[in-house]
Design an enzyme around this catalytic site. Structure first.
Site, PDB file in Angstrom:
ATOM      1  N   HIS A 376       0.810  -1.264  -0.038  1.00  0.00           N
ATOM      2  CA  HIS A 376      -0.012  -0.048  -0.128  1.00  0.00           C
ATOM      3  C   HIS A 376       0.650   1.152  -0.010  1.00  0.00           C
ATOM      4  CE1 HIS A 376      -3.993  -2.096   0.994  1.00  0.00           C
ATOM      5  NE2 HIS A 376      -3.239  -2.939   1.754  1.00  0.00           N
ATOM      6  N   LYS A 569      -9.491  13.441   4.962  1.00  0.00           N
ATOM      7  CA  LYS A 569      -8.393  12.158   5.064  1.00  0.00           C
ATOM      8  C   LYS A 569      -7.700  12.448   6.257  1.00  0.00           C
ATOM      9  CE  LYS A 569      -7.622  13.477   0.655  1.00  0.00           C
ATOM     10  NZ  LYS A 569      -7.640  12.322  -0.241  1.00  0.00           N
ATOM     11  N   ARG A 570      -6.796  11.417   6.477  1.00  0.00           N
ATOM     12  CA  ARG A 570      -5.807  11.712   7.576  1.00  0.00           C
ATOM     13  C   ARG A 570      -4.763  12.851   7.170  1.00  0.00           C
ATOM     14  NH1 ARG A 570      -5.298   7.523  11.540  1.00  0.00           N
ATOM     15  NH2 ARG A 570      -3.371   9.016  12.405  1.00  0.00           N
ATOM     16  N   LYS A 575      -0.114  14.260   1.679  1.00  0.00           N
ATOM     17  CA  LYS A 575      -1.390  14.521   1.345  1.00  0.00           C
ATOM     18  C   LYS A 575      -1.852  15.815   1.221  1.00  0.00           C
ATOM     19  CE  LYS A 575      -3.346  10.182   3.801  1.00  0.00           C
ATOM     20  NZ  LYS A 575      -3.978   9.338   2.520  1.00  0.00           N
ATOM     21  N   THR A 680      -8.962   6.172  -1.831  1.00  0.00           N
ATOM     22  CA  THR A 680     -10.457   5.359  -2.056  1.00  0.00           C
ATOM     23  C   THR A 680     -11.634   6.658  -1.977  1.00  0.00           C
ATOM     24  OG1 THR A 680     -10.071   4.893   0.023  1.00  0.00           O
ATOM     25  CG2 THR A 680      -9.623   3.260  -1.741  1.00  0.00           C
ATOM     26  N   LYS A 684     -15.351   7.752  -3.699  1.00  0.00           N
ATOM     27  CA  LYS A 684     -16.603   8.016  -3.051  1.00  0.00           C
ATOM     28  C   LYS A 684     -17.092   9.450  -3.412  1.00  0.00           C
ATOM     29  CE  LYS A 684     -14.640   5.373   0.696  1.00  0.00           C
ATOM     30  NZ  LYS A 684     -13.922   5.205   1.807  1.00  0.00           N
TER      31      LYS A 684
HETATM   32  C1  T68 Z   1      -3.618   3.409   1.971  1.00  0.00           C
HETATM   33  N1  T68 Z   1      -2.726   3.295   3.568  1.00  0.00           N
HETATM   34  C2  T68 Z   1      -2.842   4.312   1.426  1.00  0.00           C
HETATM   35  N2  T68 Z   1      -2.259   3.030   5.717  1.00  0.00           N
HETATM   36  O1  T68 Z   1      -2.229   5.323   1.832  1.00  0.00           O
HETATM   37  C3  T68 Z   1      -4.042   4.820   0.129  1.00  0.00           C
HETATM   38  N3  T68 Z   1      -0.012   2.493   7.410  1.00  0.00           N
HETATM   39  O2  T68 Z   1      -3.297   5.429  -1.006  1.00  0.00           O
HETATM   40  C4  T68 Z   1      -4.835   3.344  -0.318  1.00  0.00           C
HETATM   41  O3  T68 Z   1      -5.798   3.828  -1.266  1.00  0.00           O
HETATM   42  C5  T68 Z   1      -5.195   2.695   0.940  1.00  0.00           C
HETATM   43  O4  T68 Z   1      -4.043   2.409   1.847  1.00  0.00           O
HETATM   44  C6  T68 Z   1      -5.882   1.469   0.583  1.00  0.00           C
HETATM   45  O5  T68 Z   1      -5.002   0.816  -0.453  1.00  0.00           O
HETATM   46  C7  T68 Z   1      -3.109   3.421   4.626  1.00  0.00           C
HETATM   47  O6  T68 Z   1      -4.239   3.755   4.803  1.00  0.00           O
HETATM   48  C8  T68 Z   1      -2.456   2.992   6.718  1.00  0.00           C
HETATM   49  O7  T68 Z   1      -3.463   3.321   7.383  1.00  0.00           O
HETATM   50  C9  T68 Z   1      -1.349   2.453   7.789  1.00  0.00           C
HETATM   51  C10 T68 Z   1      -1.665   1.948   9.093  1.00  0.00           C
HETATM   52  C11 T68 Z   1      -0.720   1.338   9.738  1.00  0.00           C
HETATM   53  C12 T68 Z   1       0.790   1.246   9.255  1.00  0.00           C
HETATM   54  C13 T68 Z   1       0.748   1.754   8.047  1.00  0.00           C
END
Ligand code: T68
Length: 837
Positions: A376, A569-570, A575, A680, A684
């Protein structure tokens, strides 16, 4: 067979009394009232909304569990291949609304049942707390995949951790983020504790070697500390199908063995309580970092605890079938959601070699054929590494196994590339640093038969950058792409029922919820005046709903006719919420410089932000603070009025997203190119009739290809140029854009409060600008000007948004699951008969 072993008398007693779940208003009311009275111990005279929620939820839970039982029984009898999705995060959100819609009885409960009992559906639904067992996109993806797996009738289980505290609740106090623990388990009707399903998990200890009677060396891992894993099952209903899959979450507690008992007898009562608490710590809290690896021991303990419990469970189920071990990969596919479950690889190898006595190579081929790994991120700070001394201490036998896996792998690499001398150190699972580190992504690649990225650009990037050598070693075929998707059940039908209804009225029903490509049929209505009007009215109603929510929660009144510009988003530098807020300040300065007449002509805007910062992420917290301070100044500036409002929505989560996503005109997906693996929420927002301002990154690129470049606002430097620009920054300094300089001057002059508070934010741009905030600033502002222009022509805007919705069929999570099933898992769906197996 199991069926034949049961006496007829027993079968008929069950047949007579087995519950079948309610199907109409009478049954629903009876079930809800029975639960309110007997399970919740309330009466007609003290039944509040909470009790109404409880009764409704328990009534629906009865329905789900009946289907769950049927599904599990049918899958067991059919004995075909199953999928296990291992994810440390499942960001489920609320369950009741989803259960009602998937089972298809929402109207029965709403129009008749709850109204009779004196409650409004929306109020009852609103009582439920989010199951927030995830950080962001990765956890929400897992939740969408569970919905699709069940809806498409795949025999599949999720495995995760039952955190006592999910992601913290965010409060904004004086403009700053404050974290409050989320104790969400007070009342959770959606889980079934399985007190009989427990697994003892070992930590620490040592490895003893001896030779068995055949002279074979045997390793025994012993003298460790034992913690018990307890199973809690959460039913996952499919949409419009009886298939109800299982999400099994593990909770930790102290092992109730002789160990404790001895301590207790020798008067060490306090110590034994302390041990209990220590054991429970393992599943106590979700780590709140997204896209960042911190290497904490407790996190490694969580990972092993969960992997070992899940594998034990899977292996136990397989052994019941009495099949030969070589059948294992034909019966079982395990998908690793990122590297967090990578320890499952050495764990399965350990079970097969140490416990079951298979030889190394036979065991290893079973392992590799069982696992698939989803990546990811390409960002170095997010790639997991664990220090060798830590693993040595916690999991001594696993470290040996990892070393042996690496040895076999490196021998293979050396044979294949005898001339490439650096190759070995580049691809070694063990990084030769001080201390040495285990590179979990490399272990995941070596131990899996397929590796996939989550959008085309991202899957290409992993092949040409971080995993380049592995493509040379294993060939192209091991690497593939599955572009992410979302479930249209939650993200269209549930979040935006009016739009779903409008679409259904044109397509002659709700089939599109299970085949989202059918949406293309509404393309023709993009030119239909009446349809446009209906579409516009729905958007306005959704914006009004959000405006009301903003008024209630922040006290700020926003005009639903203004352009709603949303970034939720986070909070993360990559970002680039900083780019957004700098852009907002730029707009504010421009508005201030105008005459009142000029200002009147400007497109009114509401800039909406939301998202959590990791508690230890200073820069992200600075961004939140700046957004709030800018809001305070702008929203109270009488010269500005409706021309600009700046809102920060507190505690962004799944259920808030359900209100927010349908209410956007524009949403922001503006990561530095090459950093957002997919995204994602972009999907939405478009599916709900909003357009995107975005960079050429992640799934934005494929969204553009599907909906057409006239229907998206792209800007900014491309992924292929980012490294060169960073290089320039290092050697020639950062060039600060003129407009951005004015923004910085305003901040330094104290326009938004004490400038020291924000110096970290501006300095990082001036010093390195790693995220290209300055390099992309001008293009970003110009694109927003173009958006203002475009929005003025509402008919043209509606045309674009309707076309975009019609063309979003590709981004359903159902398509993802079918791709995984075919390319990676090799599993088939299995329909459950309505009346049992
Ligand atoms: C997200 N990753 C990607 N990670 O940033 C996003 N990481 O682009 C993508 O659409 C999504 O994954 C699904 O594929 C994350 O959300 C985390 O939350 C995370 C959590 C713990 C450690 C590392």
């Amino acid at each position: 067979s199991v069926e034949a072993e049961i006496p007829d008398a027993q079968k008929s007693a069950w047949k007579k009394h087995s519950a079948s779940g309610f199907k109409n208003k009478e049954d629903f009311e009876a079930a809800a009232i029975r639960h309110i009275e007997t399970t919740l111990a309330r009466s007609l005279y003290n039944c509040d909304e909470g009790a109404a929620y409880g009764g409704t939820a328990l009534a629906f839970r009865d329905r789900l569990i009946i289907d769950w039982n049927k599904t599990q029984q049918s899958h067991t009898f059919a004995d075909q291949k199953r999928v296990y999705y291992l994810s440390l995060e499942f960001l489920m959100g609320r369950a009741l609304d989803n259960a009602m819609l998937n089972v298809g009885l929402k109207d029965v409960a709403r129009v008749e049942g709850l109204a009779d009992l004196g409650f409004r559906m929306e109020d009852v639904i609103g009582i439920e707390r989010d199951a927030a067992l995830g950080n962001g996109g990765l956890g929400r993806l897992a939740a969408c995949f569970l919905d699709s797996l069940a809806s498409l009738d795949y025999p599949a289980w999720g495995y995760g951790l039952r955190y006592r505290y999910g992601i913290f609740k965010q409060e904004i106090i004086n403009g700053y983020q404050v974290e409050v623990p989320d104790y969400w388990l007070d009342f959770n009707p959606w889980e079934f504790p399985r007190h009989d399903v427990t697994v003892d998990i070992q930590f620490y200890g040592n490895v003893r070697k001896y030779n068995d009677d055949n002279g074979r060396q045997v390793s025994v891992w012993e003298n460790g500390e034992i913690v018990t894993a307890n199973a809690y099952d959460v039913p996952i209903p499919g949409y419009n199908t009886p298939t109800t899959n299982n999400l099994r979450l593990w909770s930790s507690k102290a092992a109730s063995g002789e160990f404790d008992f001895q301590k207790f007898n020798s008067g060490e009562y306090e110590q034994s309580v302390h041990d209990q608490m220590r054991a429970e710590t393992i599943s106590a809290v979700l780590y709140p970092n997204d896209n960042l690896d911190r290497g904490k021991e407790l996190r490694l303990k969580q990972q092993y605890f969960w992997c070992a419990a899940s594998l034990n469970d899977i292996v136990r189920r397989f052994k019941k079938s009495k099949k030969a071990w070589k059948e294992f990969p034909n019966q079982i596919a395990i998908q690793l959601n990122d590297t967090h479950p990578t320890l499952a690889i050495p764990e399965l190898q350990r079970i097969l070699v140490d416990n079951e006595g298979l030889d190394w190579d036979t065991a290893w081929s079973i392992v590799v054929n069982t696992f698939g790994y989803t990546n990811h991120t390409v960002m170095a700070e997010a790639l997991e590494k664990w220090s060798v001394p830590l693993i040595q201490h916690l999991l001594p036998r696993h470290l040996e196994i990892i070393y042996e896996i690496n040895l076999h792998f490196l021998q293979y690499v050396e044979r294949t590339f005898p001339k490439d001398r650096d190759m070995l150190s580049r691809v070694s699972i063990v990084e030769e640093s001080n201390p040495k580190m285990i590179r979990m992504a490399f272990l995941a690649i070596v131990g899996s038969h397929k590796v996939n990225g989550v959008a085309e650009l991202h899957s290409d990037l992993i092949k040409t950058t971080i995993f380049k050598d592995f493509v040379k070693i294993y060939g192209q075929d091991k690497f593939t792409n599955v572009t992410n998707g979302i479930t249209p059940r939650r993200w269209l039908h549930q979040a935006n029922p009016k739009l779903s209804e409008l679409i259904a009225s044109k397509l002659g029903g709700y089939d599109f919820l299970k085949d989202l490509t059918l949406l293309h049929k509404i393309e023709t209505y993009a030119d239909d005046k009446q349809f446009r009007k209906a579409f516009q009215d729905i958007k306005f109603a959704n914006k009004t709903r959000l405006a009301n929510y903003i008024k209630e929660t922040t006290g700020v009144k926003v005009n639903p006719a203004a352009l709603f510009d949303i970034q939720v988003k986070r909070i993360h530098e990559y970002k680039r919420q900083q780019l957004n807020i700098f852009g907002v300040i730029h707009r504010y300065l421009a508005l201030k410089a105008m005459s009142p007449e000029e200002r009147k002509k400007m497109q009114p805007r509401v800039s909406i932000f939301g998202g959590k910062a990791a508690p230890g992420y200073w820069m992200a917290k600075c961004i939140i603070h700046l957004v709030n301070e800018v809001g305070r100044v702008v929203n109270n500036d009488p010269e500005i009025g409706d021309a600009l409002k700046v809102i920060f929505i507190e505690d962004y989560n799944v259920s808030k997203c359900e209100i927010i996503a349908p209410a956007s005109d524009i949403s922001e997906h503006i990561s530095t190119a090459g950093t957002e693996a997919s995204g994602t929420s972009n999907m939405k927002f478009v599916l709900n009739g909003g357009l995107i301002i975005g960079t050429c990154d992640g799934a934005n690129i494929e969204i553009t290809r599907e909906i057409g470049e006239d229907n998206i606002f792209l800007f900014g430097n491309l992924a292929e140029d980012v490294e060169d620009i960073r290089h320039q920054h290092t050697y020639e300094g950062v060039l600060i854009d003129d407009g951005l300089q004015k923004v910085f001057d305003a901040i330094h002059d104290g326009m938004f409060g004490h400038s020291d508070e924000f110096s970290a934010l501006t300095n990082t741009v001036v010093n390195h600008d790693h995220w290209l905030t300055s390099a992309d600033f001008e293009a970003y502002c110009k694109t927003h000007d173009a958006i203002d222009e475009a929005f003025k022509d509402q008919e043209a805007w509606l045309h674009k948004t309707i076309l975009a919705v019609a063309r979003m069929g590709f981004f359903t999570a159902d398509r993802c699951i079918e791709e995984y099933a075919e390319m990676i898992w090799n599993v088939e769906p299995q329909k459950i008969k309505q009346n049992g197996a």
